[in-house]
Design a protein around this motif. Sequence first.
Motif, PDB file in Angstrom:
ATOM      1  N   ASP A 187      -6.033 -50.406 -14.037  1.00  0.00           N
ATOM      2  CA  ASP A 187      -6.301 -51.588 -13.203  1.00  0.00           C
ATOM      3  C   ASP A 187      -5.172 -51.824 -12.212  1.00  0.00           C
ATOM      4  N   GLY A 188      -3.938 -51.602 -12.667  1.00  0.00           N
ATOM      5  CA  GLY A 188      -2.778 -51.756 -11.775  1.00  0.00           C
ATOM      6  C   GLY A 188      -2.821 -50.768 -10.625  1.00  0.00           C
ATOM      7  N   ILE A 189      -3.182 -49.513 -10.942  1.00  0.00           N
ATOM      8  CA  ILE A 189      -3.295 -48.481  -9.905  1.00  0.00           C
ATOM      9  C   ILE A 189      -4.413 -48.844  -8.926  1.00  0.00           C
ATOM     10  N   ARG A 190      -5.534 -49.322  -9.486  1.00  0.00           N
ATOM     11  CA  ARG A 190      -6.642 -49.739  -8.626  1.00  0.00           C
ATOM     12  C   ARG A 190      -6.208 -50.893  -7.702  1.00  0.00           C
ATOM     13  N   LYS A 191      -5.492 -51.859  -8.278  1.00  0.00           N
ATOM     14  CA  LYS A 191      -5.069 -53.025  -7.500  1.00  0.00           C
ATOM     15  C   LYS A 191      -4.151 -52.606  -6.346  1.00  0.00           C
ATOM     16  N   GLU A 192      -3.202 -51.717  -6.659  1.00  0.00           N
ATOM     17  CA  GLU A 192      -2.268 -51.275  -5.620  1.00  0.00           C
ATOM     18  C   GLU A 192      -2.994 -50.457  -4.557  1.00  0.00           C
ATOM     19  N   LEU A 193      -3.953 -49.630  -4.998  1.00  0.00           N
ATOM     20  CA  LEU A 193      -4.744 -48.842  -4.043  1.00  0.00           C
ATOM     21  C   LEU A 193      -5.532 -49.768  -3.126  1.00  0.00           C
ATOM     22  N   VAL A 194      -6.197 -50.764  -3.727  1.00  0.00           N
ATOM     23  CA  VAL A 194      -7.000 -51.712  -2.947  1.00  0.00           C
ATOM     24  C   VAL A 194      -6.116 -52.447  -1.941  1.00  0.00           C
ATOM     25  N   LYS A 195      -4.957 -52.881  -2.401  1.00  0.00           N
ATOM     26  CA  LYS A 195      -4.030 -53.628  -1.536  1.00  0.00           C
ATOM     27  C   LYS A 195      -3.604 -52.789  -0.333  1.00  0.00           C
ATOM     28  N   ARG A 196      -3.241 -51.539  -0.600  1.00  0.00           N
ATOM     29  CA  ARG A 196      -2.734 -50.674   0.480  1.00  0.00           C
ATOM     30  C   ARG A 196      -3.847 -50.219   1.424  1.00  0.00           C
ATOM     31  N   VAL A 197      -4.999 -49.842   0.846  1.00  0.00           N
ATOM     32  CA  VAL A 197      -6.108 -49.378   1.692  1.00  0.00           C
ATOM     33  C   VAL A 197      -6.634 -50.538   2.539  1.00  0.00           C
ATOM     34  N   ALA A 198      -6.795 -51.716   1.923  1.00  0.00           N
ATOM     35  CA  ALA A 198      -7.298 -52.886   2.662  1.00  0.00           C
ATOM     36  C   ALA A 198      -6.351 -53.257   3.796  1.00  0.00           C
ATOM     37  N   TYR A 199      -5.049 -53.193   3.526  1.00  0.00           N
ATOM     38  CA  TYR A 199      -4.064 -53.516   4.575  1.00  0.00           C
ATOM     39  C   TYR A 199      -4.116 -52.482   5.701  1.00  0.00           C
ATOM     40  N   ALA A 200      -4.221 -51.202   5.318  1.00  0.00           N
ATOM     41  CA  ALA A 200      -4.283 -50.130   6.324  1.00  0.00           C
ATOM     42  C   ALA A 200      -5.515 -50.297   7.209  1.00  0.00           C
ATOM     43  N   LEU A 201      -6.658 -50.622   6.606  1.00  0.00           N
ATOM     44  CA  LEU A 201      -7.893 -50.812   7.388  1.00  0.00           C
ATOM     45  C   LEU A 201      -7.789 -52.047   8.276  1.00  0.00           C
ATOM     46  N   HIS A 202      -7.180 -53.100   7.745  1.00  0.00           N
ATOM     47  CA  HIS A 202      -7.027 -54.331   8.535  1.00  0.00           C
ATOM     48  C   HIS A 202      -6.132 -54.094   9.750  1.00  0.00           C
ATOM     49  N   LYS A 203      -4.999 -53.438   9.533  1.00  0.00           N
ATOM     50  CA  LYS A 203      -4.056 -53.218  10.631  1.00  0.00           C
ATOM     51  C   LYS A 203      -4.503 -52.093  11.560  1.00  0.00           C
ATOM     52  N   GLY A 204      -5.134 -51.065  10.981  1.00  0.00           N
ATOM     53  CA  GLY A 204      -5.486 -49.878  11.770  1.00  0.00           C
ATOM     54  C   GLY A 204      -6.686 -50.054  12.661  1.00  0.00           C
ATOM     55  N   LEU A 205      -7.566 -51.021  12.347  1.00  0.00           N
ATOM     56  CA  LEU A 205      -8.792 -51.180  13.134  1.00  0.00           C
ATOM     57  C   LEU A 205      -8.779 -52.505  13.894  1.00  0.00           C
ATOM     58  N   ILE A 206      -7.730 -52.696  14.688  1.00  0.00           N
ATOM     59  CA  ILE A 206      -7.653 -53.828  15.621  1.00  0.00           C
ATOM     60  C   ILE A 206      -7.664 -53.218  17.024  1.00  0.00           C
ATOM     61  N   PHE A 207      -8.600 -53.661  17.863  1.00  0.00           N
ATOM     62  CA  PHE A 207      -8.807 -53.025  19.167  1.00  0.00           C
ATOM     63  C   PHE A 207      -8.508 -53.999  20.299  1.00  0.00           C
ATOM     64  N   ASN A 208      -8.003 -53.452  21.371  1.00  0.00           N
ATOM     65  CA  ASN A 208      -7.753 -54.232  22.583  1.00  0.00           C
ATOM     66  C   ASN A 208      -8.960 -54.054  23.511  1.00  0.00           C
ATOM     67  N   PRO A 209      -9.755 -55.100  23.737  1.00  0.00           N
ATOM     68  CA  PRO A 209     -10.978 -54.945  24.538  1.00  0.00           C
ATOM     69  C   PRO A 209     -10.705 -54.593  26.003  1.00  0.00           C
ATOM     70  N   LYS A 210      -9.447 -54.808  26.457  1.00  0.00           N
ATOM     71  CA  LYS A 210      -9.124 -54.529  27.860  1.00  0.00           C
ATOM     72  C   LYS A 210      -8.605 -53.115  28.065  1.00  0.00           C
ATOM     73  N   ALA A 211      -8.377 -52.393  26.963  1.00  0.00           N
ATOM     74  CA  ALA A 211      -7.805 -51.042  27.064  1.00  0.00           C
ATOM     75  C   ALA A 211      -8.814 -50.091  27.696  1.00  0.00           C
ATOM     76  N   LYS A 212      -8.345 -49.264  28.621  1.00  0.00           N
ATOM     77  CA  LYS A 212      -9.173 -48.235  29.249  1.00  0.00           C
ATOM     78  C   LYS A 212      -8.413 -46.920  29.247  1.00  0.00           C
ATOM     79  N   PRO A 213      -8.971 -45.858  28.699  1.00  0.00           N
ATOM     80  CA  PRO A 213     -10.226 -45.821  27.948  1.00  0.00           C
ATOM     81  C   PRO A 213     -10.076 -46.542  26.602  1.00  0.00           C
ATOM     82  N   SER A 214     -11.199 -46.675  25.888  1.00  0.00           N
ATOM     83  CA  SER A 214     -11.212 -47.429  24.627  1.00  0.00           C
ATOM     84  C   SER A 214     -10.276 -46.795  23.596  1.00  0.00           C
ATOM     85  N   GLU A 215      -9.690 -47.656  22.751  1.00  0.00           N
ATOM     86  CA  GLU A 215      -8.810 -47.184  21.669  1.00  0.00           C
ATOM     87  C   GLU A 215      -9.598 -46.710  20.450  1.00  0.00           C
ATOM     88  N   LEU A 216     -10.922 -46.786  20.521  1.00  0.00           N
ATOM     89  CA  LEU A 216     -11.742 -46.560  19.325  1.00  0.00           C
ATOM     90  C   LEU A 216     -11.507 -45.191  18.692  1.00  0.00           C
TER      91      LEU A 216
END
Length: 1126
Positions: A708-737
């Motif tokens: 459970d501890g390993i799962r919790k740490e995995l969830v914490k790190r993966v969720a943070y990575a997805l939250h920080k990694g998938l923030i886009f600037n709508p004005k960027a050209k070309p798209s950052e997607l």
Amino acid sequence: MVDFLAENNLCGQAILRIVSRGNANIAELLRLSEFIPAVFRLKDKSDQQKYGDIICDFSYFKGLEYYEGKLEAKPELQDLDEEFRENNIEILTRFYLAFESVHKYVVDLIRYLDDLNEGVYIQQTLETVLLNEDGKQLLCEALYLYGVMLLVIDQKMEGEVRERMLVSYYRYSAARSSVDSNLDDICKLLRSTGYTSHPGAKRPPNYPESYFQRVPISPTFISMVIGRLRSDDIYNQVSAYPLPEHRSTALATQAAMLCVCLYFTPSILHTQQAKMREIVDKYFPDNWVISIYMGITVNLVEAWEPYKAAKTALNYTLETANIREQASRYAASVESLRPQVQQLLKEGFLREEIVLDNIPKLLNCLRDCNVAIRWLMLHTAESAYDPNNKRLRQIKDQVINDSKYNPKVLFQLLLDTAQFEFILKEMFKQMLAEKQLKWESYKKEGSERMMELAEVFSGVKPLTRVEKNENLQAWFREISKQIESLNYEDSTAAGRKTVQLIQALVEVQEFHQLESNLQVCQFLADTRKFLHQMIRTINIKEEVLITMQIVGDLSYAWQIIDSFTSIMQESIRANPTMVTKLRATFLKLASALDLPLLRINQVNSPDLLSVSQFYSGELVAYVRKVLQIIPESMFTSLAKIIKLQIHDIMEVPTRLDKDKLKDYAQLSARYEVAKLTHAISVFTEGILMMKTTLVGIIKVDPKQLLEDGIRKELVKRVAYALHKGLIFNPKAKPSELMPKLKEMAATMDGFYRSFEYIQDYVSIYGLKIWQEEVSRIINYNVEQECNSFLRTKIQDWQSVYQSTHIPIPKYPSVDESATFIGRLCREILRITDPKTTCYIDQLNTWYDMRTHQEVTNSRLFSEIQDTLGTFGLNGLDRLLCFMIVKELQNFLTVLQKNILKDKAAVDVFKALLSAVNPVKGIVANASKVYTNAVAKTQKIWPAYLEAIMKVGQMQILRQQIANELNYSCKFDSKHLAAALDNLNKWVGNDVSSLPKFQCILRDMMESVDMNRFLLFYSNRSFQIYITTKRLPYFPIVNFLFLIAQLPKLQYNKSQGMTCRKAADPVDWAPLVLGLLTLLKQFHSRYTEHFLALIGQFIRSIMEQCTRYLTLVCYVMIEEQEYAPKK
């Protein structure tokens, strides 16, 4: 006299049930305090603006008509109010029932006191109940628990929040119309006191005594309870603490009860100095910080500040010299006790004979340790001192300086004491279990020895060289019989007789000069030893365990133990085997559960399970929090390992020249990997050493705890990575997607590889954990994102994806999307917007309308598959479905309210409908009829076009997702794909309509969630998204809309239909798909009518064109005939 707590004693059972309910109520209040909906706090401006008109405090009751009139005047407010009710009525009902139970508790207590006074209980009055030991305890607890309930409510649930919740419940429930409702009384009791638990907040005047007096309780009862608490030792605790220095600790529970009960008669606190001096001298001569219930601490310096008599009496305790004396005493105590306990804990020191010979000394050591730990933990706790109060700061600094307070030293003493206590308890339990068996064994051995000696002195036993002595022979036989006659049940007489037998054996050796025969001496010594062991064994009593339980109480640290978490975690990081000592500490902390559960258990209340689960769950959550350092440390090491494997260590090729062997060896890097891997293994070993432990009523399995501890740490790190990694600037050209998706895919691959690497070293199923937790993160975020489209939201505590033990973090939104999946979806919609891009179906590619450059293609969905996996694509598909539903609902609202209620537009529809009837015919003067109708309705089409193209765009994206999932399924799971394909064909076959096959199909669908698999084999545009009603002119409106867009399009042989002008953008593919989706939501006759109108349009235009061409040809022929010949 009948036992007061006997089942047939109605008086005792009635008060026991009340007290039991009081403990259960407090547990429920503490549980609910963690689930207060944030919206009732109205902290954010957005919440204030949105809900300010529908969430009211008690001012609502003064202007009820005004507030309700305000709501009725605005339909949008009514809609919001109804949505708010649907989302919160369940939790509001739970809170109301908890508040009602508090009011019911005090009403029942008052009724019980009235019954006592009126003689309802035969031979029982208030005085006689207070003379009974159990009755005295229960009556004192009844008043005390009511006070604790009120304090817990005010500390955990702010007054304004309570009022808003009660008003909302009043408005949304049927309780106000019920005759039995006591909502008014509950509101009077729990209205805001003005108190706030924030540090530095000013205390309201006459608080809490005015709060405690909202429901009047008999002054006689309060006076008698306080009298008993002042004078008696109601729990007989002093016997467990014989030393006078420990008296305040022995009476600590009673002192806490007295402090709470004094608020019911504030006159004692204000004016009665003699009584207050007596109370302070007895209970608080050396302490001023107390725990009133399950670790809720109160500093009497602050609590008694407004009361003159109480403050004056406490000043003697707070003299600088007294504080210095107490702090120095406990500092010296800690200094001397640490080596003493460490000596006792040395391997092999605590043996059975040592324990039996030194019970008083060991108990004294335990007492001293626990008293010192208690005083230092309470009087140095951060939560007990308001940092804004100068006097409190000075007292705290003096205590810390004079006691030479070191949290690490205190924690080490707590660890050692808990371990010592645990070992001693286990030894005593074992000795108690084996007590009779061992006693009988020693008795048998002693008796047999005496019989053997009797035989020796008979002179007939060979090789003994002992002269015959009939007197000694008879005497030893008699002693054997005496030993045999000892009775285990009569321990007192047996003990006295055993001492006499030992003395007789000593005397016979001296008077009969038996020292010369070593064999006889040895037999006598062995028998004396067995008799001594019998005395020791008979003295093993349960009272020792009870004393240890009382002395080892750690309930006061239920909350302040959290301040030692960082020290615990540092200790574990430095030495993972520390977990074994921590186990004893957690078990010591679990003893705190006895306090709230005792009365509930005595009355056999059904609340026992829920209360046990709550407190056990809280403790297990704390255990998990402490041990989470192990997975955190493991992941830190893992990150270093992955970095070394990816960037430093080269992959060894299958064929390698021996000259290059040294280059590929990379010994230092590989040594570093081995060292880090060993560290991970050591951490795993450390947590697995803890053994399976019962914490309260919850069994804690260390292997499960690690997973459970390993799962919790995995969830914490993966969720943070997805939250920080998938923030886009709508004005960027070309798209950052695409770049961000590639970067995110590399990050996720790193996590995956680390799990693949770790699984063998920690003995877990890495791939299973990875798939379960990543799917949970994505599904939870999709669920939260879809909440914005739902009227009844799914709260965290209702979500099937959220977990208490392995929580998925919730991050504040950075734009209109609530989660990363929403940001990803909206970024895809932004870059594929039909206003700026053109979709070419043959190429599965979007191009920019102005520059004709490629924007994105189907590779985008492969990249999402690499980053978020199948779960991510499935989640995107689900979110797009919600968006389509919302778009279609908004579109139909606009159609009904704006277009179909526009008289001019409806007249045009009517005129066109009469002009085109019958549909199978040809429209005369078609060009003029259609052109006029389009021209008159030109203004209504832009919004219509935007909505239709949005739906079409989302349908294209869904089709692309389905294609990607279909392709990856066939590639990665060909057997599953083949099975689903066959099933899909069979479902679509006519045979599936037969009744017997329908039964088989239904069973299959129920046993496996096949619908979501089969979805990817179906056409998205044929799905039903919303339920609709009949709409007039619907086919003609859509037909007119379509022919209005045709002039904006042009046909290209290689690309199909494309936009004619970039300034007036229309994308053909989303337009057609959107229109088809819209028509599919209605009855099929609308689609048939629409298609018939298109067919008629084509025939009419072709007819008109043909007639025009014929006329032109005729004119040209005529011209040629009459023209002058050259």
